[in-house]
Structures are given as C-alpha cells and as structure tokens.
Enzyme design. Structure first.
Site, PDB file in Angstrom:
ATOM      1  N   GLU A   1      -5.709  -4.619   9.947  1.00 25.61           N
ATOM      2  CA  GLU A   1      -5.264  -5.918   9.451  1.00 25.61           C
ATOM      3  C   GLU A   1      -6.285  -6.994   9.827  1.00 25.61           C
ATOM      4  OE1 GLU A   1      -2.632  -6.301   7.603  1.00 25.61           O
ATOM      5  OE2 GLU A   1      -1.821  -4.282   7.819  1.00 25.61           O
TER       6      GLU A   1
ATOM      7  N   VAL B   1       5.328   8.246  12.320  1.00 26.66           N
ATOM      8  CA  VAL B   1       4.302   8.726  13.252  1.00 26.66           C
ATOM      9  C   VAL B   1       3.349   9.659  12.518  1.00 26.66           C
ATOM     10  CG1 VAL B   1       3.840   9.999  15.370  1.00 26.66           C
ATOM     11  CG2 VAL B   1       5.896   8.574  15.211  1.00 26.66           C
TER      12      VAL B   1
ATOM     13  N   GLY C   1       1.505   9.463   9.878  1.00 27.27           N
ATOM     14  CA  GLY C   1       1.367   9.473   8.419  1.00 27.27           C
ATOM     15  C   GLY C   1       1.814  10.767   7.796  1.00 27.27           C
TER      16      GLY C   1
ATOM     17  N   LYS D   1       4.829   4.537  18.420  1.00 27.38           N
ATOM     18  CA  LYS D   1       4.840   5.930  17.971  1.00 27.38           C
ATOM     19  C   LYS D   1       5.051   6.889  19.145  1.00 27.38           C
ATOM     20  CE  LYS D   1       1.760   4.821  14.123  1.00 27.38           C
ATOM     21  NZ  LYS D   1       0.378   4.908  13.594  1.00 27.38           N
TER      22      LYS D   1
ATOM     23  N   GLY E   1      -3.346   5.371   5.685  1.00 26.97           N
ATOM     24  CA  GLY E   1      -3.501   5.285   4.236  1.00 26.97           C
ATOM     25  C   GLY E   1      -2.189   5.471   3.495  1.00 26.97           C
TER      26      GLY E   1
ATOM     27  N   LYS F   1       7.640   2.169  12.212  1.00 28.14           N
ATOM     28  CA  LYS F   1       7.564   2.672  13.586  1.00 28.14           C
ATOM     29  C   LYS F   1       8.120   1.687  14.614  1.00 28.14           C
ATOM     30  CE  LYS F   1       3.651   2.295  12.292  1.00 28.14           C
ATOM     31  NZ  LYS F   1       2.939   1.630  11.176  1.00 28.14           N
TER      32      LYS F   1
ATOM     33  N   GLY G   1      -9.230  -1.457   4.567  1.00 23.85           N
ATOM     34  CA  GLY G   1      -7.774  -1.507   4.589  1.00 23.85           C
ATOM     35  C   GLY G   1      -7.142  -0.720   5.719  1.00 23.85           C
TER      36      GLY G   1
ATOM     37  N   THR H   1       0.816  -1.212   0.000  1.00 26.71           N
ATOM     38  CA  THR H   1       0.000   0.000   0.000  1.00 26.71           C
ATOM     39  C   THR H   1       0.850   1.261   0.000  1.00 26.71           C
ATOM     40  OG1 THR H   1      -1.778  -1.143   1.172  1.00 26.71           O
ATOM     41  CG2 THR H   1      -1.783   1.257   1.250  1.00 26.71           C
TER      42      THR H   1
END
Length: 446
Positions: free
Chosen positions: A209, A152, A154, A224, A321, A125, A206, A36
C-alpha cells in the site's frame, strides 16, 4: 412374484427427487467489494461457471465507478450492482463473499449476514484475528458457515489442510512466511536491491500500500499468525500481545554478514505452545540456508507446522495478489455450497510472550576506537550472554565501521537488556540491530 407397495414406490421416488433437487439447487452468491480481490473472484466465477452457483449481487461504495472497471466485463448482465449493504443483507443470497477488509463496519455487516441465515466467506485477516472466535460461535448458533481460508497465505490451502488433515496430530510449533510483500522486499534485497527502491517497486506492482506499515512493521503477519495459532495450536491469542519488529531496520550489510553465517534474512512469524503459554513473534530473522523458509522468494508464502506424531509439514505457494486469494475464496464458497463440514477441536485462551531461547545476531556501526569489542563483551557478560562469533568485513572506513556479534542461545529480553546499555556508548553511530536467528530445530535437514 412379490407385490410392490405403491406408497413405498412413491416415497422412494420422492427421496430420489429430493436428492436430485439438492444436487441441482442453486446457491446464490454476493460479493462485498470489487477491488483487486473482489474483481478477481468475479473473474474466476465467470470463467469456471461452477454448476449450481449464481452470482446475484455485487456491493461496493461508488458502485457506478466500479462498473466501468475492466474486470466488470466478466460479470453476467443479470447481476445486481448496489452501494446499499441492506440490499444484500435483506436479499435471498445464500453466501456472502467479503473482500473489503478491516473491522468496522465489516464486523457488523457480517454479524447481520450470519444472523439472517447467510454463510460467510472472507479474506479478512484482521477481523478473523480479533473477532474470529466470536464469529465462529455466531455461525454455529445460526446453523451457517464461516470460512476464511483466504485470510492466511492467499491461495496456499494451509487453513483447510490444517483443519482437515492435521487435527489428528498434536502441533506444538509453527513457523512461516505469511506476508508476500515483506518476502518480495527481503528476497530482492538478498539479490542486492536497496530497501527504499524495492519498496517503491512493490508499491508500483500493487504488493504494498501507499502506507506500507501494516506489512513492513509486521501487523499483517501477526494477525495471520494468531489465526494459525487458533487452528493449529488450539490457542486463542490477542494480536496486540504478539511482539513485532519492522523489516525496515534491515540493510544491505546484514545480508552480507548473513551469507557468511550460511543464512539469509526473512520476515518470520513463529508461534510455539509451552503449557498455558504461547511464545509468538513476527520479525526479520536470520534463517539457515537449509531451512525451507530460505527457499521462499518474491511473494511466495511458506508455513511449516511441527507435530508430535506427524513431524514437519511444509505448505508453500503464492500468497499475494488477487487471483491466488480468489482461488481460496471460491474454494471456500464451493465447500459451503456442497455442505462440506469442518473438524473443530476446543480452543483455549492463552497468555502470549515474545520470549524465545535462541541465538541472536547483533550488528553495530561504530566510530572505531580501542576497547569497543571488550566493552560490548562486558555488557553481554553482565546479563549472562556468551558470544559465539565476531565478524568484521574489510573495506569499511574506521569512522563508520559495521561489525557483527552472534550470541549463544539466550532469551530475547536478556540480550535486549544488554543492547540498551550498549546503545548508550559514545562510539555507537546508529542504534544496534538485534535479530533472532532461527534455531536449528526449525530447520528441515536435506
């Protein structure tokens, strides 16, 4: 007329050429992992076409399958696809972009990359939480860079902003929502969704998990938190020492009671420096509705740092994402390519405790009998905890009655001692739920 020395002209010309060459120097980049995040990084590089940046290699196990991925269409034809990590590490690549995750064998690969003179950008992370200090030292030793902005929050630039913009302050506390999956689940539960249903929705989208334990049980967020503690508090901590509590213990009734207390519930990561000790915890907590954390919904991340001189600073944005994370990775890559430095101050190893002095929310589900409240009050009184309020919503059967007690500020271990005794009462149908309530000094007033 003053004569011009030809040798001086040649030297000046050479310097000008060197600067021009430096500006146009090609930086060769390899991506490790084409999932991804890795595929999103490739798409960003293809669409942005940054001058002087050349994607030369993509590594992935079962690489032929990845080459049929829709995102692979954005990869330039000249890029070398490989399932051999040695091909990457022995190449003339300048920057390795790691998007695979985990510690083994990634740590070994990235150590080899740094030792061979390659800079590393990673979103990993767990690796940075457990091995970040050692890898930073290794990068310094070999004169290369290790950057992990994407590890951390995104696409929220909390790490570079803290490193470059807040090092002049003395940050003593940080609080945040740093797991987009948990925020997605809890903010949907706030709107009335059931935990199991919204978890399945998060997995389908998504965000979570198939095994969601790393997210919902707090392990992702605690990694994080340890990274942020190193950067903001200059405190090196062991993630395994940070107390965690799963969000799976929260149910719909808790949001009803939270509203009556002018609060909501979020997974909060907190760290506070107190001398040689760091108080740290990752857990679902009651958050006052006038806290910025209460405004965060869906996969949005938020971090609030509190400094002695600069006060509170709030960072907010999408934390989950592929594309937000790819933005952070590519930004780090550009910083390395352009020789941007990083402010670094000494970091010290600190002891960690999960203790916080705070009000607590206690929810009980009982087969109602006379004297239950008195018995609960008695157990709390034995350990020196005072009750602040008692809430009981109407409409529930007496043989399965939920009600809530909130306490005056006390340490978590103290109230947990009382909870262990209360849980043994015959009237208890479920284990009591104990949540911290975010203290008033963690709020940002309107």
């Amino acid at each position: 007329m003053k004569k011009t020395n030809k040798t001086q002209v040649k030297k000046t010309s050479a310097k000008t050429q060197t600067k021009a060459q430096a500006k146009t120097k090609t930086t060769r980049v390899a991506i490790l992992g084409f999932g991804t995040v890795g595929s999103s990084v490739a798409q960003v590089l293809a669409k942005q076409r940054f001058p002087g940046i050349e994607l030369t290699h993509i590594f992935n196990r079962d690489v032929d399958r990845k080459r049929t991925h829709a995102a692979a269409k954005s990869v330039p034809a000249g890029v070398k696809w490989t399932s051999s990590i040695d091909e990457i590490l022995n190449s003339n690549v300048d920057i390795v972009l790691e998007t695979i995750g985990g510690i083994d064998p990634i740590e070994k690969w990235l150590r080899r990359a740094l030792q061979s003179g390659k800079s590393v950008v990673t979103a990993n992370k767990q690796l940075i939480a457990y091995r970040g200090a050692a890898l930073d030292n290794l990068a310094d030793k070999h004169g290369v860079n290790l950057k992990y902005n994407a590890a951390v929050a995104g696409g929220v630039p909390v790490i570079p902003a803290t490193l470059q913009g807040l090092q002049g302050d003395r940050i003593t506390r940080l609080s945040g929502i740093v797991n987009g999956t948990c925020n997605f689940i809890l903010s949907n539960m706030e709107a009335g969704a059931d935990y199991a249903d919204v978890l399945a929705q998060a997995q389908a989208a998504g965000y979570a998990e198939a095994d969601p334990s790393a997210d919902v049980d707090g392990f992702d967020a605690r990694a994080k938190l340890c990274i942020l503690a190193r950067i903001a508090l200059h405190a090196e901590t062991n993630p395994d020492d940070v107390a965690t509590q799963s969000i799976s213990v929260v149910s719909a009734i808790d949001f009803h009671y939270a509203r009556e207390l002018d609060c909501t519930i979020r997974q909060i990561s907190r760290a506070q420096l107190d001398g040689a000790t760091v108080h740290a915890r990752v857990a679902p907590m009651l958050v006052p509705i006038n806290s910025p954390m209460a405004w965060s919904h869906s996969t949005q991340n938020m971090v609030v740092t509190s400094g002695d001189f600069g006060g509170d600073v709030v960072f907010s944005g999408h934390g989950a994402g592929g594309h937000p994370t790819a933005v952070a990775i590519v930004s780090d890559m550009l910083a390395v390519a352009q020789g941007c430095g990083t402010v670094r101050l000494p970091v010290r190893r600190r002891q960690v405790t999960g203790e916080f002095f705070a009000p607590h929310y206690l929810r009980f589900i009982v087969n109602d009998k006379p004297g239950i409240v008195s018995a609960i009050s008695g157990e709390l009184s034995k350990v020196g905890v005072n009750i602040d309020s008692l809430l009981q919503r109407p409409g529930y059967p007496k043989d399965c009655l939920p009600f809530v007690v909130t306490t005056e500020p006390c340490t978590t271990s103290t109230v947990e001692k009382a909870i262990r005794a209360i849980a043994k009462m015959k009237c208890m149908l479920e284990p009591p739920l104990c949540l911290q309530m975010l203290p008033s000094d963690d709020k940002v007033e309107d």
